[in-house]
Design an enzyme around this catalytic site. Structure first.
Site, PDB file in Angstrom:
ATOM      1  N   CYS A   1      -1.459   9.055   4.394  1.00 24.75           N
ATOM      2  CA  CYS A   1      -1.565   8.644   2.988  1.00 24.75           C
ATOM      3  C   CYS A   1      -2.943   8.922   2.422  1.00 24.75           C
ATOM      4  O   CYS A   1      -3.092   9.166   1.237  1.00 24.75           O
ATOM      5  CB  CYS A   1      -1.219   7.165   2.875  1.00 24.75           C
TER       6      CYS A   1
ATOM      7  N   GLU B   1       0.870  -1.175   0.000  1.00 29.69           N
ATOM      8  CA  GLU B   1       0.000   0.000   0.000  1.00 29.69           C
ATOM      9  C   GLU B   1       0.902   1.218   0.000  1.00 29.69           C
ATOM     10  O   GLU B   1       1.723   1.399   0.903  1.00 29.69           O
ATOM     11  CB  GLU B   1      -0.933  -0.021   1.214  1.00 29.69           C
TER      12      GLU B   1
HETATM   13  P1  NAD Z   1       9.394   4.949   2.889  1.00 32.26           P
HETATM   14  O1  NAD Z   1       8.974   4.275   1.629  1.00 32.26           O
HETATM   15  O2  NAD Z   1      10.560   5.834   2.858  1.00 32.26           O
HETATM   16  O3  NAD Z   1       9.692   3.873   4.034  1.00 32.26           O
HETATM   17  C1  NAD Z   1       8.730   2.916   4.432  1.00 32.26           C
HETATM   18  C2  NAD Z   1       9.457   1.744   5.049  1.00 32.26           C
HETATM   19  O4  NAD Z   1      10.267   1.113   4.069  1.00 32.26           O
HETATM   20  C3  NAD Z   1      10.390   2.114   6.203  1.00 32.26           C
HETATM   21  O5  NAD Z   1      10.314   1.128   7.214  1.00 32.26           O
HETATM   22  C4  NAD Z   1      11.760   2.083   5.537  1.00 32.26           C
HETATM   23  O6  NAD Z   1      12.802   1.803   6.446  1.00 32.26           O
HETATM   24  C5  NAD Z   1      11.577   0.939   4.554  1.00 32.26           C
HETATM   25  N1  NAD Z   1      12.491   0.963   3.409  1.00 32.26           N
HETATM   26  C6  NAD Z   1      13.046   2.042   2.815  1.00 32.26           C
HETATM   27  N2  NAD Z   1      13.821   1.647   1.787  1.00 32.26           N
HETATM   28  C7  NAD Z   1      13.763   0.298   1.731  1.00 32.26           C
HETATM   29  C8  NAD Z   1      14.331  -0.705   0.877  1.00 32.26           C
HETATM   30  N3  NAD Z   1      15.144  -0.390  -0.125  1.00 32.26           N
HETATM   31  N4  NAD Z   1      14.031  -2.004   1.110  1.00 32.26           N
HETATM   32  C9  NAD Z   1      13.200  -2.339   2.106  1.00 32.26           C
HETATM   33  N5  NAD Z   1      12.639  -1.448   2.954  1.00 32.26           N
HETATM   34  C10 NAD Z   1      12.914  -0.148   2.761  1.00 32.26           C
HETATM   35  O7  NAD Z   1       8.084   5.706   3.398  1.00 32.26           O
HETATM   36  P2  NAD Z   1       7.950   6.654   4.658  1.00 32.26           P
HETATM   37  O8  NAD Z   1       8.634   7.943   4.357  1.00 32.26           O
HETATM   38  O9  NAD Z   1       8.333   5.898   5.885  1.00 32.26           O
HETATM   39  O10 NAD Z   1       6.374   6.891   4.718  1.00 32.26           O
HETATM   40  C11 NAD Z   1       5.728   7.863   3.956  1.00 32.26           C
HETATM   41  C12 NAD Z   1       5.137   7.234   2.721  1.00 32.26           C
HETATM   42  O11 NAD Z   1       4.330   6.134   3.095  1.00 32.26           O
HETATM   43  C13 NAD Z   1       4.211   8.191   1.965  1.00 32.26           C
HETATM   44  O12 NAD Z   1       4.433   8.054   0.583  1.00 32.26           O
HETATM   45  C14 NAD Z   1       2.821   7.677   2.344  1.00 32.26           C
HETATM   46  O13 NAD Z   1       1.820   7.960   1.409  1.00 32.26           O
HETATM   47  C15 NAD Z   1       3.063   6.208   2.479  1.00 32.26           C
HETATM   48  N6  NAD Z   1       2.042   5.601   3.320  1.00 32.26           N
HETATM   49  C16 NAD Z   1       1.074   4.854   2.725  1.00 32.26           C
HETATM   50  C17 NAD Z   1       0.076   4.308   3.524  1.00 32.26           C
HETATM   51  C18 NAD Z   1      -1.018   3.504   2.897  1.00 32.26           C
HETATM   52  O14 NAD Z   1      -1.728   2.840   3.630  1.00 32.26           O
HETATM   53  N7  NAD Z   1      -1.179   3.547   1.596  1.00 32.26           N
HETATM   54  C19 NAD Z   1       0.058   4.511   4.897  1.00 32.26           C
HETATM   55  C20 NAD Z   1       1.054   5.279   5.464  1.00 32.26           C
HETATM   56  C21 NAD Z   1       2.048   5.816   4.663  1.00 32.26           C
END
Ligand code: NAD
Length: 461
Positions: A269, A235
């Site tokens: 989000c 998501e």
């Molecule tokens: P992010 O994508 O930077 O990180 C999310 C998670 O992924 C973190 O735990 C991070 O450590 C991990 N991660 C980062 N790079 C990785 C890799 N290469 N391999 C594996 N894991 C990795 O997102 P964020 O900044 O933490 O959150 C904000 C984003 O999340 C926004 O785009 C928001 O829209 C989205 N979000 C979506 C929902 C939803 O339900 N659709 C809910 C909350 C947040």
């Protein structure tokens, strides 16, 4: 202090909240192997009624320790205690719903088309799930996935964001000591996404990745996980439109945009931040918007910090938003009353920009902050503008006509749609997920266990 510790900070004042041990490659491997062992030895083979009972006990625990969980959830995310308490209550409802689903038989029996024998399907748990969650809603994004994965019989390795762990350490500590769960059926891994998250995504003992986060990271994880033969549910980001038709209740719509769009400092989000409003009612709607802002986020004067607004998670995130605002405002737009382009420390906003064009950078990129845009276009053009957006996470429709509402919800390609409602109104019975750049797969809802299990076809002669 040392490079193998992860520190989290309070976004309100920059103070250190906690330090967690970062996993190295060997520890990631050890945790994944252990998860595989627990999956095969104990959790998968436990009767569904026992799994249900265990999940139920977590819902009760969350409610009994609501204040403690809310404080932990607020500490490194910068949420208000009241907001965090509502999220703990929401998480408890999800654990409770998953506990009920764990007992629902969802296999099929089929008559044999050849006239002999019997055919049936049995659902088999997916196995070890690597669960990677973001910083903005650690507990809720986990509660939308973890109890359903457990209900299906999976074991889970959970990786919180390096920016905020929220109450996940408390939650997993409880699961580790709760005698209704086998030890290590849920384990935590701390560390940077590019190191620990990536190692988890690629580890051969992991069967599936359940991810919540940005579209860019999600796409990279999907590619890496699928290349290793894993299933993925993701998501991702959103850029959510609010459609205000001329026959809408403008006061209610404006109030919901302020409440939903600025919740969590707009770092949500599903925040409905991009208003499309018909010019016939645009002036009246904008006035309502300014009044709703003053009601919900009162400020003593034009320079003081509005009450109740949440800070940005990091200074870099605030600066990124300010950069987007600078570019966007050069393309046009008019700042509404109550807007603030800066604030102390990691605070920013709120920012309400009227007369934004449909193709403005402010509408095209996920801002993820307290910025609401208003684009004045005839209602007949709403569908085309929404269809142009590559995200498909959430949408909001405001109209006094049920036939308009029905026609629009049929047309929209968004995972969650609210009609004449703000996002605080939600049910654990509903599935979540996105279209297009907002993700793959679905979580939650009546079919939630299908995400974490696969059918086995059986022939009995
Ligand atoms: P992010 O994508 O930077 O990180 C999310 C998670 O992924 C973190 O735990 C991070 O450590 C991990 N991660 C980062 N790079 C990785 C890799 N290469 N391999 C594996 N894991 C990795 O997102 P964020 O900044 O933490 O959150 C904000 C984003 O999340 C926004 O785009 C928001 O829209 C989205 N979000 C979506 C929902 C939803 O339900 N659709 C809910 C909350 C947040």
């Amino acid at each position: 202090m040392t490079s193998n510790l992860l520190s989290t900070f309070d976004p309100r004042n920059g103070r250190l909240v906690a330090r967690y041990p970062c996993a190295d490659a060997a520890q990631v491997a050890q945790v994944c192997q252990r998860a595989r062992q627990v999956f095969f030895d104990s959790w998968r083979v436990l009767p569904a009624a026992r799994r249900s009972q265990a999940l139920h006990s977590v819902a009760q625990y969350l409610r009994a320790h609501l204040a403690e969980f809310a404080a932990a959830e607020a500490a490194d995310t910068g949420k208000s205690l009241a907001g965090a308490a509502g999220e703990v209550e929401g998480a408890a409802a999800l654990w409770e719903y998953a506990a009920a689903l764990a007992r629902v038989e969802h296999s099929e029996t089929l008559g044999s088309s050849t006239g002999s024998g019997l055919a049936l399907t049995l659902r088999e748990a997916m196995g070890v799930v690597g669960m990677i969650v973001p910083w903005n809603y650690p507990l809720i994004t986990t509660a939308e996935r973890l109890p359903f994965a457990l209900a299906a019989g999976c074991s889970v390795v959970l990786k919180p964001s390096e920016l905020a762990v929220g109450s996940l350490a408390l939650l997993v500590a409880h699961l580790q000591e709760n005698p209704l769960f086998p030890t290590d059926v849920v384990q935590l891994l701390y560390g940077a996404g590019a190191a620990v998250g990536q190692a988890l995504t690629r580890h051969p003992a992991v069967d599936m990745i359940a991810f919540v986060g940005s579209t860019a990271t999600g796409r990279a994880i999907e590619t890496a996980a699928v290349a290793c033969g894993k299933r993925v549910s993701a998501e991702l980001g959103g850029n959510n439109q609010v459609l205000v038709y001329p026959d809408a209740d403008l006061g209610a719509a404006a109030d919901a945009v302020i409440a939903g769009g600025l919740r969590n400092g707009g770092q949500a989000c599903i925040a409905g931040t991009h208003v499309l409003v018909d010019p016939m009612v645009a002036d009246a709607f904008v006035l309502e918007l300014e009044q709703a802002l003053q009601r919900r986020y009162p400020a003593a004067d034009a320079t003081s910090l509005p009450a109740g607004l949440q800070p940005m998670i990091t200074l870099q995130h605030k600066q990124r938003i300010q950069g987007l605002l600078q570019q966007g405002l050069q393309q046009g737009g008019h700042l509404l009353q109550g807007s603030r382009l800066d604030g102390p420390g990691q605070y920013l906003g709120p920012v309400l920009v009227d007369r934004v064009s449909a193709d403005s950078i402010l509408r095209q990129q996920e801002i993820f902050g307290p910025v609401i845009t208003v684009c004045r276009v005839p209602a007949g053009q709403f569908n085309a503008i929404v269809a142009d957006n590559h995200y498909g996470l959430a949408a909001y429709v405001w109209t006094g006509s049920s036939s308009t509402a029905l026609a629009v919800v049929r047309q929209l390609r968004a995972g969650r749609i609210w009609v004449n409602a703000n996002p605080e109104f939600w049910l654990p019975e509903l599935p979540v997920g996105g279209f297009a750049d907002s993700g793959v797969g679905r979580e939650g809802g009546i079919r939630a266990l299908e995400t974490y299990s696969l059918p086995k076809a059986v022939i009995i002669n």
